[in-house]
Design an enzyme around this catalytic site. Structure first.
Site, PDB file in Angstrom:
ATOM      1  N   CYS A  82       3.866  92.929 -11.311  1.00  0.00           N
ATOM      2  CA  CYS A  82       4.270  94.246 -10.799  1.00  0.00           C
ATOM      3  C   CYS A  82       5.640  94.133 -10.148  1.00  0.00           C
ATOM      4  O   CYS A  82       5.777  93.527  -9.076  1.00  0.00           O
ATOM      5  CB  CYS A  82       3.215  94.746  -9.805  1.00  0.00           C
ATOM      6  SG  CYS A  82       3.381  96.494  -9.435  1.00  0.00           S
ATOM      7  N   CYS A  89       6.679  93.879  -6.253  1.00  0.00           N
ATOM      8  CA  CYS A  89       5.976  94.986  -5.594  1.00  0.00           C
ATOM      9  C   CYS A  89       5.574  94.565  -4.175  1.00  0.00           C
ATOM     10  O   CYS A  89       4.880  93.564  -3.994  1.00  0.00           O
ATOM     11  CB  CYS A  89       4.723  95.328  -6.398  1.00  0.00           C
ATOM     12  SG  CYS A  89       3.741  96.632  -5.648  1.00  0.00           S
ATOM     13  N   CYS A 171       3.379 101.356 -11.051  1.00  0.00           N
ATOM     14  CA  CYS A 171       2.849 100.361 -10.115  1.00  0.00           C
ATOM     15  C   CYS A 171       1.503  99.895 -10.651  1.00  0.00           C
ATOM     16  O   CYS A 171       0.604 100.704 -10.881  1.00  0.00           O
ATOM     17  CB  CYS A 171       2.681 100.953  -8.710  1.00  0.00           C
ATOM     18  SG  CYS A 171       1.974  99.722  -7.589  1.00  0.00           S
ATOM     19  N   GLN A 279     -12.671 104.025   1.391  1.00  0.00           N
ATOM     20  CA  GLN A 279     -12.275 102.690   0.914  1.00  0.00           C
ATOM     21  C   GLN A 279     -11.354 102.834  -0.295  1.00  0.00           C
ATOM     22  O   GLN A 279     -11.654 103.616  -1.205  1.00  0.00           O
ATOM     23  CB  GLN A 279     -13.516 101.877   0.511  1.00  0.00           C
ATOM     24  CG  GLN A 279     -14.437 101.539   1.682  1.00  0.00           C
ATOM     25  CD  GLN A 279     -13.885 100.422   2.564  1.00  0.00           C
ATOM     26  OE1 GLN A 279     -12.844  99.814   2.269  1.00  0.00           O
ATOM     27  NE2 GLN A 279     -14.579 100.163   3.658  1.00  0.00           N
ATOM     28  N   TYR A 308     -18.685 103.922  13.021  1.00  0.00           N
ATOM     29  CA  TYR A 308     -17.407 103.978  12.296  1.00  0.00           C
ATOM     30  C   TYR A 308     -17.723 104.363  10.844  1.00  0.00           C
ATOM     31  O   TYR A 308     -17.344 103.680   9.898  1.00  0.00           O
ATOM     32  CB  TYR A 308     -16.666 102.636  12.340  1.00  0.00           C
ATOM     33  CG  TYR A 308     -16.396 102.130  13.730  1.00  0.00           C
ATOM     34  CD1 TYR A 308     -15.192 102.395  14.360  1.00  0.00           C
ATOM     35  CD2 TYR A 308     -17.360 101.398  14.440  1.00  0.00           C
ATOM     36  CE1 TYR A 308     -14.939 101.942  15.646  1.00  0.00           C
ATOM     37  CE2 TYR A 308     -17.122 100.945  15.731  1.00  0.00           C
ATOM     38  CZ  TYR A 308     -15.904 101.223  16.331  1.00  0.00           C
ATOM     39  OH  TYR A 308     -15.656 100.770  17.585  1.00  0.00           O
ATOM     40  N   GLU A 329     -18.456 108.636  14.166  1.00  0.00           N
ATOM     41  CA  GLU A 329     -17.085 108.489  13.677  1.00  0.00           C
ATOM     42  C   GLU A 329     -16.190 109.398  14.517  1.00  0.00           C
ATOM     43  O   GLU A 329     -16.611 110.483  14.930  1.00  0.00           O
ATOM     44  CB  GLU A 329     -17.101 108.908  12.184  1.00  0.00           C
ATOM     45  CG  GLU A 329     -15.824 109.415  11.596  1.00  0.00           C
ATOM     46  CD  GLU A 329     -14.785 108.333  11.401  1.00  0.00           C
ATOM     47  OE1 GLU A 329     -15.135 107.237  10.940  1.00  0.00           O
ATOM     48  OE2 GLU A 329     -13.612 108.595  11.724  1.00  0.00           O
ATOM     49  N   ASP A 377     -18.448  99.121  10.984  1.00  0.00           N
ATOM     50  CA  ASP A 377     -17.351  98.937  10.027  1.00  0.00           C
ATOM     51  C   ASP A 377     -16.062  99.435  10.677  1.00  0.00           C
ATOM     52  O   ASP A 377     -15.506 100.464  10.285  1.00  0.00           O
ATOM     53  CB  ASP A 377     -17.686  99.737   8.746  1.00  0.00           C
ATOM     54  CG  ASP A 377     -16.656  99.551   7.650  1.00  0.00           C
ATOM     55  OD1 ASP A 377     -15.762  98.694   7.798  1.00  0.00           O
ATOM     56  OD2 ASP A 377     -16.746 100.268   6.637  1.00  0.00           O
ATOM     57  N   CYS A 404     -12.766  94.173   7.886  1.00  0.00           N
ATOM     58  CA  CYS A 404     -11.595  94.018   7.021  1.00  0.00           C
ATOM     59  C   CYS A 404     -10.597  93.053   7.654  1.00  0.00           C
ATOM     60  O   CYS A 404      -9.468  92.949   7.184  1.00  0.00           O
ATOM     61  CB  CYS A 404     -10.950  95.366   6.736  1.00  0.00           C
ATOM     62  SG  CYS A 404     -10.530  96.281   8.219  1.00  0.00           S
TER      63      CYS A 404
HETATM   64  C1  LIG Z   1     -12.752 100.790   8.109  1.00  0.00           C
HETATM   65  S1  LIG Z   1     -13.101 102.500   8.267  1.00  0.00           S
HETATM   66  C2  LIG Z   1     -14.762 102.545   7.693  1.00  0.00           C
HETATM   67  C3  LIG Z   1     -15.308 103.873   7.288  1.00  0.00           C
HETATM   68  C4  LIG Z   1     -16.584 103.873   6.478  1.00  0.00           C
HETATM   69  N1  LIG Z   1     -17.560 102.985   7.020  1.00  0.00           N
HETATM   70  C5  LIG Z   1     -16.299 103.549   5.020  1.00  0.00           C
HETATM   71  O1  LIG Z   1     -16.677 102.495   4.545  1.00  0.00           O
HETATM   72  O2  LIG Z   1     -15.694 104.406   4.356  1.00  0.00           O
HETATM   73  C6  LIG Z   1     -13.175 102.700  10.005  1.00  0.00           C
HETATM   74  C7  LIG Z   1     -13.497 104.099  10.469  1.00  0.00           C
HETATM   75  O3  LIG Z   1     -13.563 104.070  11.906  1.00  0.00           O
HETATM   76  C8  LIG Z   1     -13.053 105.284  12.412  1.00  0.00           C
HETATM   77  N2  LIG Z   1     -12.685 105.017  13.827  1.00  0.00           N
HETATM   78  C9  LIG Z   1     -11.572 104.415  14.288  1.00  0.00           C
HETATM   79  N3  LIG Z   1     -11.641 104.269  15.627  1.00  0.00           N
HETATM   80  C10 LIG Z   1     -12.833 104.786  16.011  1.00  0.00           C
HETATM   81  C11 LIG Z   1     -13.490 104.910  17.263  1.00  0.00           C
HETATM   82  N4  LIG Z   1     -12.919 104.472  18.380  1.00  0.00           N
HETATM   83  N5  LIG Z   1     -14.717 105.469  17.301  1.00  0.00           N
HETATM   84  C12 LIG Z   1     -15.300 105.919  16.163  1.00  0.00           C
HETATM   85  N6  LIG Z   1     -14.721 105.823  14.945  1.00  0.00           N
HETATM   86  C13 LIG Z   1     -13.505 105.268  14.858  1.00  0.00           C
HETATM   87  C14 LIG Z   1     -11.902 105.596  11.482  1.00  0.00           C
HETATM   88  O4  LIG Z   1     -11.582 106.977  11.523  1.00  0.00           O
HETATM   89  C15 LIG Z   1     -12.485 105.150  10.123  1.00  0.00           C
HETATM   90  O5  LIG Z   1     -13.126 106.213   9.486  1.00  0.00           O
END
Ligand SMILES: C[S@@+](CC[C@H](N)C(=O)[O-])C[C@H]1O[C@@H](n2cnc3c(N)ncnc32)[C@H](O)[C@@H]1O
Length: 448
Positions: A82, A89, A171, A279, A308, A329, A377, A404
């Site tokens: 890429c 890239c 890309c 994701q 989350y 969330e 998460d 992550c």
């Molecule tokens: C890595 S993502 C995971 C989302 C979901 N589990 C998924 O797999 O699609 C982290 C999520 O945490 C939320 N987030 C970030 N800070 C937060 C907080 N202090 N309290 C609650 N949620 C939060 C973000 O908006 C986001 O949607």
């Protein structure tokens, strides 16, 4: 006579150094040493590369630098796939590494983070799950507008150079549909003679284009981000206007086409609002959630928390095997999506709460009682110590941590172990080939 080692003068910001990259550090940057042994972390260098790098941050013990020229490529490098306008890239910094080597390094990074940073042992690191596709796996890309030799460009900032934009035609991280959508918007912008926005003096109009895609539904959603200005109606779904110096993409957004994107995952159909997280690798997200489901060990009798939760993907994909699901969330639009997604998929044992996890966990214990399983998460920063303390108060027998970033998972896991949990197993998953990013799922159980 003093025998102290001579003090190493640190390089100054902007200095250019010629370096040989020796190895890769956590997070994927190259590790190199100046002739006098001073350590420099080099973005864009792979082991064995001889590079010219420009110094950014410079501290007492180490400096950070970005590769500006590959003087001599490592003999282990494979050819770049890429390339944009002659530049590799920036979204694929590991494309010079054979894929098998990328997987080995990612698995090592997860295991090492937990052992070294977390001081943990006695757990099993399961084999890393390779990605289903090494290229064209991203369902979302953010492009920047810029000027390339007097012509409007729409693409990426080259590594370490935020002032330039290299035009992108194809890309390889994006699908063909995504590439076509981006090129159409650039064509429209060129035909209308619209200038890119200049962050230096605030002049110009066009800032970014975000292209999101439902890989399974075939839907493409485009969102144009501009400064406030008058111009013909753009051929996009959403238009965000940002006034002021922000370099980001978030702001008041008007709807010109499809407001929501839809995607299918784990046999369910999800609505995604533009401010909601989703994701970026749909196929591997399904694999990731599958592992979280196995670690959760559900048999229909458990009350499950999905902290989350974004638009509810993990909790809803497990709801059929749980007594109840409680999602939390902080982004309100994502919670509205999660509620709609539950109804749309005929799921009636789920509840979603818009709250910050830092203050939402105690009320959730009051409302829902203690959970049997908590799935977390969080974003790359991981959990604050306070959230970990609240999590401990929830007394869940089982915690499934989807991460992550192994360097933030490690201290969080160590804090949970300190409080009586046992780290049982962990499985790295490759969701982002050609990059150093690695996702993993960890299982912690309460001892006794
Ligand atoms: C890595 S993502 C995971 C989302 C979901 N589990 C998924 O797999 O699609 C982290 C999520 O945490 C939320 N987030 C970030 N800070 C937060 C907080 N202090 N309290 C609650 N949620 C939060 C973000 O908006 C986001 O949607």
């Amino acid at each position: 006579m003093s025998t102290a080692a001579p003090k190493q003068a640190r390089p100054h910001r902007g200095e250019e150094l010629e370096l040989t990259v020796e190895s890769l550090a956590q997070g994927g940057r190259g590790v190199a040493r100046r002739d006098d042994g001073f350590v420099v972390f080099v973005a864009g260098g792979l082991p064995g590369d001889r590079v010219r790098a420009r110094v950014g941050k410079s501290k007492k013990g180490y400096a950070e630098a970005s590769t500006i020229e590959l003087i001599e490529a490592s003999p282990d490098r494979i050819a770049d796939t890429c390339v944009h306008d002659g530049e590799p890239c920036p979204g694929a910094p590991w494309q010079g590494l054979p894929y098998e080597r990328q997987l080995e390094l990612k698995a090592e990074q997860v295991d090492e983070a937990l052992r070294r940073l977390g001081g943990l042992d006695g757990f099993e690191t399961e084999e890393i799950v390779p990605a289903a596709s090494e290229w064209r796996y991203r369902n979302k890309l953010e492009y920047s507008f810029g000027d390339a030799d007097g012509e409007l460009a729409l693409g990426f900032h080259p590594r370490g150079d935020w002032r330039r934009v290299v035009d992108v035609d194809d890309c390889h991280l994006a699908s063909e549909r995504n590439n076509v959508a981006r090129n159409e918007v650039r064509e429209w912008a060129r035909e209308n003679g619209l200038p890119p926005h200049e962050s230096t003096d605030g002049r110009g109009v066009l800032r970014h284009l975000v292209v999101r895609e439902g890989i399974r539904t075939g839907q493409v959603q485009t969102r144009l981000v501009t400064a406030p200005a008058e111009f013909p109606r753009p051929p996009v779904d959403l238009h965000t206007i940002i006034d002021g110096p922000s370099g980001g993409t978030d702001g008041p957004t008007g709807v010109l086409g499809e407001e929501y994107l839809e995607e299918e995952l784990a046999g369910l159909r999800f609505r995604i609002s533009h401010p909601a997280f989703f994701q970026t690798n749909t196929v591997m997200a399904e694999t990731l959630y599958g592992i979280a489901g196995v670690y959760a060990g559900l048999d229909g009798t458990q009350d499950v928390w999905d902290l989350y939760c974004g638009i509810g993907t993990i909790g809803l994909s497990l709801a059929g095997r749980a007594k109840s699901v409680w999602g939390m969330e902080s982004v309100h639009e994502a919670i509205a999506d999660a509620e709609r997604n539950a109804i749309r998929n005929g799921i009636n044992n789920s509840h979603f709460i818009a709250a910050d996890a830092r203050v939402g966990v105690r009320p959730l214990i009051e409302q829902a009682g203690n959970p049997d399983v908590v799935i977390i998460d969080p974003p790359r920063a991981g959990l604050s110590q306070k959230v970990v303390r609240r999590l401990i108060e929830a007394e869940a027998p089982r915690i499934v941590y989807v991460s992550c970033n192994p360097t933030t998972l490690a201290p969080n896991a160590a804090q949970l172990v300190e409080a009586g949990y046992v780290l049982k197993r962990i499985r790295p998953v490759d969701m982002f080939p050609q990059t150093p990013h690695v996702e993993c799922v960890a299982l912690l159980e309460r001892a006794g």
